[in-house]
Design a protein around this motif. Structure first.
Motif, PDB file in Angstrom:
ATOM      1  N   MET A 120       0.827  -1.214   0.000  1.00  0.00           N
ATOM      2  CA  MET A 120       0.000   0.000   0.000  1.00  0.00           C
ATOM      3  C   MET A 120       0.859   1.260   0.000  1.00  0.00           C
ATOM      4  O   MET A 120       0.524   2.248  -0.676  1.00  0.00           O
ATOM      5  CB  MET A 120      -0.937  -0.006   1.211  1.00  0.00           C
ATOM      6  CG  MET A 120      -1.997  -1.081   1.187  1.00  0.00           C
ATOM      7  SD  MET A 120      -3.223  -0.916   2.519  1.00  0.00           S
ATOM      8  CE  MET A 120      -2.184  -0.976   3.999  1.00  0.00           C
ATOM      9  N   TYR A 121       1.951   1.234   0.754  1.00  0.00           N
ATOM     10  CA  TYR A 121       2.782   2.437   0.808  1.00  0.00           C
ATOM     11  C   TYR A 121       3.478   2.695  -0.527  1.00  0.00           C
ATOM     12  O   TYR A 121       3.594   3.843  -0.964  1.00  0.00           O
ATOM     13  CB  TYR A 121       3.830   2.315   1.915  1.00  0.00           C
ATOM     14  CG  TYR A 121       4.584   3.606   2.148  1.00  0.00           C
ATOM     15  CD1 TYR A 121       3.904   4.779   2.439  1.00  0.00           C
ATOM     16  CD2 TYR A 121       5.982   3.651   2.062  1.00  0.00           C
ATOM     17  CE1 TYR A 121       4.590   5.970   2.644  1.00  0.00           C
ATOM     18  CE2 TYR A 121       6.665   4.836   2.265  1.00  0.00           C
ATOM     19  CZ  TYR A 121       5.957   5.994   2.558  1.00  0.00           C
ATOM     20  OH  TYR A 121       6.631   7.178   2.744  1.00  0.00           O
ATOM     21  N   GLU A 123       2.299   1.943  -3.463  1.00  0.00           N
ATOM     22  CA  GLU A 123       1.268   2.488  -4.352  1.00  0.00           C
ATOM     23  C   GLU A 123       0.954   3.937  -4.000  1.00  0.00           C
ATOM     24  O   GLU A 123       0.787   4.779  -4.887  1.00  0.00           O
ATOM     25  CB  GLU A 123       0.004   1.627  -4.261  1.00  0.00           C
ATOM     26  CG  GLU A 123       0.173   0.230  -4.831  1.00  0.00           C
ATOM     27  CD  GLU A 123      -0.978  -0.697  -4.517  1.00  0.00           C
ATOM     28  OE1 GLU A 123      -1.009  -1.804  -5.067  1.00  0.00           O
ATOM     29  OE2 GLU A 123      -1.864  -0.308  -3.701  1.00  0.00           O
ATOM     30  N   THR A 124       0.888   4.220  -2.704  1.00  0.00           N
ATOM     31  CA  THR A 124       0.607   5.583  -2.250  1.00  0.00           C
ATOM     32  C   THR A 124       1.647   6.568  -2.769  1.00  0.00           C
ATOM     33  O   THR A 124       1.319   7.622  -3.330  1.00  0.00           O
ATOM     34  CB  THR A 124       0.578   5.643  -0.712  1.00  0.00           C
ATOM     35  OG1 THR A 124      -0.517   4.871  -0.227  1.00  0.00           O
ATOM     36  CG2 THR A 124       0.444   7.081  -0.215  1.00  0.00           C
ATOM     37  N   ALA A 128       1.412   9.666  -5.465  1.00  0.00           N
ATOM     38  CA  ALA A 128       1.771  11.014  -5.027  1.00  0.00           C
ATOM     39  C   ALA A 128       2.848  11.609  -5.930  1.00  0.00           C
ATOM     40  O   ALA A 128       2.773  12.776  -6.344  1.00  0.00           O
ATOM     41  CB  ALA A 128       2.249  10.982  -3.572  1.00  0.00           C
ATOM     42  N   ALA A 175       1.529  12.812   2.050  1.00  0.00           N
ATOM     43  CA  ALA A 175       1.113  11.459   1.691  1.00  0.00           C
ATOM     44  C   ALA A 175       1.612  10.475   2.735  1.00  0.00           C
ATOM     45  O   ALA A 175       0.866   9.593   3.194  1.00  0.00           O
ATOM     46  CB  ALA A 175       1.647  11.093   0.306  1.00  0.00           C
ATOM     47  N   TYR A 179      -0.820   8.540   5.396  1.00  0.00           N
ATOM     48  CA  TYR A 179      -0.757   7.079   5.316  1.00  0.00           C
ATOM     49  C   TYR A 179      -0.386   6.483   6.673  1.00  0.00           C
ATOM     50  O   TYR A 179      -1.052   5.563   7.162  1.00  0.00           O
ATOM     51  CB  TYR A 179       0.269   6.660   4.268  1.00  0.00           C
ATOM     52  CG  TYR A 179       0.460   5.169   4.181  1.00  0.00           C
ATOM     53  CD1 TYR A 179      -0.365   4.389   3.384  1.00  0.00           C
ATOM     54  CD2 TYR A 179       1.454   4.525   4.916  1.00  0.00           C
ATOM     55  CE1 TYR A 179      -0.217   3.009   3.329  1.00  0.00           C
ATOM     56  CE2 TYR A 179       1.614   3.152   4.863  1.00  0.00           C
ATOM     57  CZ  TYR A 179       0.774   2.400   4.060  1.00  0.00           C
ATOM     58  OH  TYR A 179       0.929   1.040   4.024  1.00  0.00           O
ATOM     59  N   CYS A 233      -3.932  10.886  -1.471  1.00  0.00           N
ATOM     60  CA  CYS A 233      -3.250   9.629  -1.818  1.00  0.00           C
ATOM     61  C   CYS A 233      -3.003   8.782  -0.579  1.00  0.00           C
ATOM     62  O   CYS A 233      -3.221   7.564  -0.579  1.00  0.00           O
ATOM     63  CB  CYS A 233      -1.921   9.929  -2.509  1.00  0.00           C
ATOM     64  SG  CYS A 233      -2.061  10.690  -4.151  1.00  0.00           S
ATOM     65  N   GLY A 234      -2.546   9.429   0.495  1.00  0.00           N
ATOM     66  CA  GLY A 234      -2.231   8.716   1.728  1.00  0.00           C
ATOM     67  C   GLY A 234      -3.436   8.103   2.400  1.00  0.00           C
ATOM     68  O   GLY A 234      -3.314   7.115   3.134  1.00  0.00           O
ATOM     69  N   VAL A 237      -5.612   5.146  -0.744  1.00  0.00           N
ATOM     70  CA  VAL A 237      -5.029   3.834  -1.043  1.00  0.00           C
ATOM     71  C   VAL A 237      -5.266   2.838   0.097  1.00  0.00           C
ATOM     72  O   VAL A 237      -5.812   1.746  -0.132  1.00  0.00           O
ATOM     73  CB  VAL A 237      -3.529   3.951  -1.380  1.00  0.00           C
ATOM     74  CG1 VAL A 237      -2.896   2.563  -1.476  1.00  0.00           C
ATOM     75  CG2 VAL A 237      -3.347   4.692  -2.701  1.00  0.00           C
TER      76      VAL A 237
END
Length: 268
Positions: A120-121, A123-124, A128, A175, A179, A233-234, A237
């Protein structure tokens, strides 16, 4: 004495069963049906903006025709316009890098979520990065330092002087902050460190925004948009990954022996 031993073993068995059950309950899940399109889209966004910027003349700025009169800056941004500061520019970069590694605190999350956390991070941050590059590619906006003497010559020569909108450092920092705060709160909602983690990550992100403005690298609206895009974004996702339904498993019973007793685990 014998009854106490039996009771202890029983409690230990129930505790072990509870731990196993908790470890198998995932807050976040990854799925090929979701993550392949997400990762592909993020990589395509980054790759396309990079190629257009490096290998084409798409929307290239024209320094000779540019005018740098402060009266041309909108009233809101003109309040905090500043000349260039190498020290603050460097400080903003260092703080942004620190913000980007703040999710390392999630190493204290359950190990069965580490793969999801990393996926996930990635992709985040890809989204961003791609969105901030898209903004710079599509919008030519001179940086604040161009309205003062002492603008950095190296950035003028490579065209970075026209990449003010929107702030990439701020986008990435927010982001990461959003996240980290969201995922930490979901995985460890009762942790005593929840509030300090949220406060610390957002303070770090805010410090990035302040140094970018104070150093003459960005206008206030640049960092506000960057903070908004990065936060989106953070949040989005991991939020999407928290909505993936768990896969159904066939009913079965497992028997495991541990040092404290016999554990019976029924999975449905």
């Amino acid at each position: 004495m014998k009854n106490r031993i039996i009771l202890s073993l029983t409690l230990a068995t129930l505790l072990a069963a509870k731990i196993s059950s908790t470890e198998n309950e995932k807050i976040f899940r990854i799925s090929p049906a979701l993550d392949i399109p997400l990762a592909t889209s993020a990589l395509a966004l980054c790759g396309t903006t990079f190629a257009l910027d490096k290998f084409t003349d798409f929307n290239k700025p024209d320094l000779e025709s540019a005018q740098f009169e402060k009266s041309g800056i909108n009233a809101f941004d003109r309040i905090f316009v500043n000349p260039y500061s190498k020290t603050l520019d460097t400080a903003g970069t260092v703080l942004s890098a620190a913000a980007c590694i703040s999710p390392a605190i999630l190493a204290f999350a359950p190990k069965n979520q580490w793969l999801e956390i990393g996926t996930m991070y990635a992709e985040t941050m890809l989204f961003a990065w791609g969105f901030k590059e898209l903004g710079k590619l599509c919008v030519n906006r001179a940086r604040p330092y161009m309205y003062f003497d002492g603008a950095p010559q190296e950035e003028i020569e490579d065209g970075d002087w026209a990449n003010s909108f929107f702030s990439g450092h701020t986008t990435l920092a927010f982001a990461a902050a959003t996240y980290t705060s969201y995922v930490f709160g979901k995985l460890m909602p009762d942790s005593a460190f929840k509030i300090p983690v949220i406060a610390g990550t957002y303070t770090l992100a805010a410090a990035v925004a302040v140094t970018r403005i104070a150093g003459g690298c960005h206008f206030t609206t640049d960092v506000l948009v960057g903070a908004l895009v990065g936060s989106a974004c953070g949040f989005l996702v991991p939020f999407i990954h928290s909505k993936i339904a768990p896969q159904k498993k066939n009913e079965k019973m497992e028997v495991a022996v541990n040092p404290l007793g016999v554990q019976f685990l029924i999975r449905l």
